[in-house]
Design a protein around this motif. Structure first.
Motif, short mmCIF file in Angstrom:
data_model
loop_
_atom_site.label_atom_id
_atom_site.label_comp_id
_atom_site.label_asym_id
_atom_site.label_seq_id
_atom_site.Cartn_x
_atom_site.Cartn_y
_atom_site.Cartn_z
N SER A 287 0.91 -1.14 0.05
CA SER A 287 0.10 0.08 -0.04
C SER A 287 0.92 1.13 0.11
N ALA B 264 2.04 1.64 -3.44
CA ALA B 264 0.84 2.21 -4.16
C ALA B 264 0.74 3.87 -4.31
N ARG B 265 0.96 4.23 -2.91
CA ARG B 265 0.74 5.66 -2.49
C ARG B 265 1.72 6.40 -3.18
N TRP B 266 3.16 6.05 -3.37
CA TRP B 266 3.84 6.71 -4.15
C TRP B 266 3.65 6.85 -5.33
N GLU C 14 0.58 6.64 -6.76
CA GLU C 14 -0.66 7.49 -6.87
C GLU C 14 0.01 9.09 -6.84
N LYS C 15 0.98 9.34 -5.83
CA LYS C 15 1.42 11.01 -5.66
C LYS C 15 2.03 11.36 -7.01
N ALA D 37 1.46 10.07 -9.97
CA ALA D 37 0.32 10.49 -11.03
C ALA D 37 -0.38 11.71 -10.71
N ASP D 38 -0.64 11.94 -9.62
CA ASP D 38 -1.31 13.39 -9.01
C ASP D 38 -0.67 14.32 -9.60
N GLU E 11 -0.73 14.55 -13.35
CA GLU E 11 -2.02 14.88 -14.01
C GLU E 11 -2.34 16.55 -13.77
N ARG F 133 -1.60 4.99 -12.27
CA ARG F 133 -2.69 4.62 -11.36
C ARG F 133 -3.14 3.19 -11.35
N ALA G 219 -0.52 1.21 -9.51
CA ALA G 219 -0.70 1.58 -8.13
C ALA G 219 -1.64 0.49 -7.38
N HIS G 220 -2.76 0.42 -8.18
CA HIS G 220 -3.75 -0.24 -7.55
C HIS G 220 -3.42 -1.83 -7.72
#
Length: 475
Positions: free
Chosen positions: A63, A66-68, A70-71, A73-74, A77, A111, A114-115
């Motif tokens: 997890s 995954a957070r890294w 997502e970070k 990806a954010d 974006e 993303r 990450a999932h």
């Protein structure tokens, strides 16, 4: 003049040699930037940083990895427009294609995996021979080598599963289109991505790619590019028994049957031939049409090709950009000359456009059989050939002619026919009444000269891990 530097151990670095390569704007054929000309010293530094970072990264809870992702990806974006503009300039892509398709797909790659980091699971087996469970552990240091045609799209398609699985990565983007990979590396540094986990080394294949493949500390290589280079990587990796994933070229057939709703789908048929100026390994470069509708489809495709607007990539109205480099431009023009020598009839295009950059007119050719070089070798430009067929077996024979086997599309209302032919096509992927509609969970890859292995979803996660079975006797 911009400078695209390596990203090694959480820092932007100049090349150890002090040498740089020119980066060209395809729309005007002028150098607009410099990219680091890496060599074995830069590769060694990146691998050392990755090796040092690997244990801590692999030891994180899934997890947290995954957070890294997502970070990252954010952050990507949030700067989508800047990345789209850079991709458009660097690769000559129409700005709308970069902004609406390619950079969003890069975000989606990050993303999705990450999932996947939190959902990827090992197997257990019970009842036949005690209790068995399988551990899937990250490999360690892995190399990814991505191409120039979809620079950030395919760069993230490789690094994301490698990172999600717990590996440390040394990535080599194409030296032809280094902008957005460099920007992503700088973005990773900016958000505090763990140092050494993602390293980017620029340079030419012999000076950077081969040392990466040859290095004993690199446990696996994921490559997308030409069949020739893929064969070279396979030959280098074989004596070391190193894992390789090779996503190579394509000469993909589009099968259009008389009962299909082809008129309503003409936009998609044209897009499958000409998107990104035909510089996509999945483009339908061989259009096979049932003889009873051949003349109609031919005229419609010529009309659509002639309606494409070749212009500046930054222009919102542009639908056809330039080819990526002088070398590729020369290759495509040579292929067009060869098609004429083979007896091909050029229905439209077939020539360079009179403008500053590397523009080639969208081209439709007929009169060439399945054994012609033009129908067997990948051109990778805005070129589609037409061949008529008489029945299902004839269509299948034409589709399966040649060494490539990446993808195909079938256009028909007869779903029995569609499923029957899909099972017999010698390709890794088939679309029915659509093209390039991608579910990221599905296996991606081809057979024959189109490559070895599969990417996407669980296939990618399996590639970037080692399986270890543990058996327990139940007494």
């Amino acid at each position: 003049m911009r400078y695209f530097r390596h990203c090694i151990d959480g820092q932007s670095r100049d090349p150890a040699s002090g040498r740089w390569l020119d980066v060209y704007d395809p729309a005007n054929a002028q150098a607009y930037a410099k990219v680091a000309a890496g060599d074995a010293a830069d590769v060694e530094a990146a691998i050392a940083a990755a090796g040092q970072a690997f244990p801590a990264w692999a030891g994180l809870p899934h997890s947290e990895r995954a957070r890294w992702l997502e970070k990252l990806a954010d952050a990507l974006e949030a700067r989508l427009d800047a990345f789209a503009q850079a991709e458009s300039e660097d690769a000559g892509k129409p700005i709308r294609l970069a902004r609406e398709v390619e950079i969003p797909r890069a975000v989606a790659n990050l993303r999705f995996f990450a999932h996947a980091a939190t959902q990827f699971a090992s197997e257990s087996h019970h009842g036949q021979a005690g209790l068995n469970y399988t551990l899937r552990s990250p490999l360690g240091v892995v190399a990814t080598i991505s191409p120039w045609n979809l620079p950030l799209y395919l760069f993230t398609w490789k690094i994301a599963p490698a990172l999600a699985a717990g590996n440390a990565v040394v990535a080599k983007p194409s030296e032809v289109t280094p902008a957005t990979a460099t920007m992503l590396g700088e973005l990773a540094i900016e958000i505090g991505f763990p140092a050494g986990v993602l390293n980017i080394v620029h340079g030419l294949g012999p000076q950077v790619g081969e040392p990466l493949v040859n290095h004993d500390a690199v446990r696996a290589v994921s490559f997308t590019g030409s069949t020739g280079v893929g064969q070279r990587i396979a030959a280098l990796a074989a004596p070391r028994l190193k894992k390789v994933s090779l996503e190579l070229g394509g000469k993909n057939p589009t099968l259009v049957f008389a009962d299909s709703d082809w008129r309503a789908q003409l936009d998609t048929l044209a897009r499958s031939a000409f998107q990104n100026s035909g510089q996509i390994c999945l483009c339908g470069s061989r259009l096979l049409v049932e003889r009873s509708i051949y003349a109609e489809v031919r005229e419609a495709m010529v009309e659509r090709a002639q309606a494409l607007h070749a212009g500046a990539p930054a222009d919102e109205a542009t639908t056809l950009g330039p080819l990526v480099s002088q070398a590729h431009y020369d290759k495509v023009l040579l292929a067009l000359a060869r098609a004429r020598e083979e007896g091909g009839q050029v229905l439209c295009g077939g020539h360079a456009l009179e403008r500053a950059g590397w523009y080639v007119a969208p081209t439709v050719i007929e009169g060439l059989g399945p054994d012609s070089v033009s129908n067997r070798e990948e051109i990778f430009g805005p070129v589609v050939t037409l061949q008529p067929f008489d029945d299902d077996s004839h269509a299948l024979a034409l589709a399966n002619a040649g060494d490539y086997g990446l993808s195909a599309s079938i256009w028909t209302r007869d779903l029995n026919r569609a499923h029957r032919l899909a099972a017999q096509l010698r390709v890794g992927m088939v679309w029915i009444n659509t093209w390039l509609q991608r579910d990221l969970r599905t296996p991606f890859g081809g057979v024959g000269a189109s490559g070895l292995g599969r990417e996407g979803g669980a296939e990618a996660m399996r590639f970037f891990t080692d399986a270890k079975n543990v058996g327990l006797h139940l007494g």
